[in-house]
Design a protein around this motif. Structure first.
Motif, PDB file in Angstrom:
ATOM      1  N   VAL A  56       0.861  -1.037  -0.107  1.00 36.21           N
ATOM      2  CA  VAL A  56      -0.163   0.188   0.090  1.00 36.21           C
ATOM      3  C   VAL A  56       0.833   1.043  -0.023  1.00 36.21           C
ATOM      4  CG1 VAL A  56      -1.800   1.364   1.023  1.00 36.21           C
ATOM      5  CG2 VAL A  56      -1.823  -1.249   1.186  1.00 36.21           C
ATOM      6  N   LEU A  57       1.022   1.973  -1.142  1.00 40.83           N
ATOM      7  CA  LEU A  57       1.755   3.151  -1.198  1.00 40.83           C
ATOM      8  C   LEU A  57       0.908   4.355  -1.421  1.00 40.83           C
ATOM      9  CD1 LEU A  57       4.075   1.869  -4.079  1.00 40.83           C
ATOM     10  CD2 LEU A  57       4.322   1.604  -1.680  1.00 40.83           C
ATOM     11  N   ARG A  58       1.610   5.533  -0.606  1.00 39.47           N
ATOM     12  CA  ARG A  58       1.163   6.899  -0.971  1.00 39.47           C
ATOM     13  C   ARG A  58       2.071   7.325  -2.534  1.00 39.47           C
ATOM     14  NH1 ARG A  58       2.900   8.109   4.949  1.00 39.47           N
ATOM     15  NH2 ARG A  58       0.691   8.180   6.034  1.00 39.47           N
ATOM     16  N   ALA A  59       1.215   8.028  -2.988  1.00 41.12           N
ATOM     17  CA  ALA A  59       1.740   8.415  -4.173  1.00 41.12           C
ATOM     18  C   ALA A  59       0.833   9.588  -4.760  1.00 41.12           C
ATOM     19  CB  ALA A  59       2.279   7.444  -5.385  1.00 41.12           C
ATOM     20  N   ALA A  64       2.831   7.240 -10.682  1.00 39.73           N
ATOM     21  CA  ALA A  64       4.058   7.329  -9.595  1.00 39.73           C
ATOM     22  C   ALA A  64       4.190   6.231  -8.654  1.00 39.73           C
ATOM     23  CB  ALA A  64       3.817   8.934  -8.690  1.00 39.73           C
ATOM     24  N   ALA A  65       3.221   5.557  -8.055  1.00 39.59           N
ATOM     25  CA  ALA A  65       3.230   4.387  -7.406  1.00 39.59           C
ATOM     26  C   ALA A  65       3.747   3.442  -8.316  1.00 39.59           C
ATOM     27  CB  ALA A  65       1.991   3.985  -6.896  1.00 39.59           C
ATOM     28  N   ILE A  83       2.663  -5.892 -12.581  1.00 43.82           N
ATOM     29  CA  ILE A  83       2.599  -4.792 -11.380  1.00 43.82           C
ATOM     30  C   ILE A  83       1.139  -4.248 -11.686  1.00 43.82           C
ATOM     31  CG2 ILE A  83       2.920  -2.686 -10.081  1.00 43.82           C
ATOM     32  CD1 ILE A  83       6.228  -3.133 -11.104  1.00 43.82           C
ATOM     33  N   GLU A  84       0.176  -4.662 -10.781  1.00 45.25           N
ATOM     34  CA  GLU A  84      -0.949  -4.091 -10.772  1.00 45.25           C
ATOM     35  C   GLU A  84      -0.968  -2.961  -9.767  1.00 45.25           C
ATOM     36  OE1 GLU A  84      -5.712  -5.652 -10.887  1.00 45.25           O
ATOM     37  OE2 GLU A  84      -4.468  -6.214  -9.564  1.00 45.25           O
ATOM     38  N   VAL A  85      -1.723  -1.838 -10.159  1.00 47.04           N
ATOM     39  CA  VAL A  85      -1.746  -0.465  -9.254  1.00 47.04           C
ATOM     40  C   VAL A  85      -3.180  -0.254  -9.441  1.00 47.04           C
ATOM     41  CG1 VAL A  85      -0.959   1.727  -8.558  1.00 47.04           C
ATOM     42  CG2 VAL A  85       0.740   0.234  -9.693  1.00 47.04           C
TER      43      VAL A  85
END
Length: 99
Positions: A56-59, A64-65, A83-85
């Motif tokens: 779980v990323l902040r972007a 950007a994530a 990679i799935e965002v």
């Protein structure tokens, strides 16, 4: 609680990830530790069946994530094959959030 731009990332392991990841594992862990230390990552781990890493990323946005993940040694060396965002609504307590 407040919500901020946050993304759920699933990075799928290659079929031979158990063989591929060994030489890159420490560099991968160092990268993830840096994401956690700087607050970019709120959570990092793997699915219990070891088919994918989950973060779980902040972007600023999904792109950007994704860039954070593409900088990971597992992506650069083929340990991850996809990679799935996706958007994620993380309720961030004040102690974890950015000020």
């Amino acid at each position: 609680m407040r919500f901020e731009p946050t993304y759920l990332v699933t990075a799928t392991f290659a079929a031979d990830a158990a063989d591929r990841r060994g030489p890159h594992r420490q560099a991968h862990l160092t990268h993830v530790e840096e994401l956690l230390r700087t607050g970019v990552a709120l959570l990092a781990g793997a699915r219990a069946d070891l088919t994918a890493s989950v973060l779980v990323l902040r972007a600023a946005d999904a792109g950007a994530a994704r860039v954070h993940c593409e900088q990971d040694p597992y992506w650069r060396h083929g340990v991850w094959t996809a990679i799935e965002v996706v958007d994620y609504l993380a309720a961030v307590p004040p102690t974890l959030g950015r000020t």
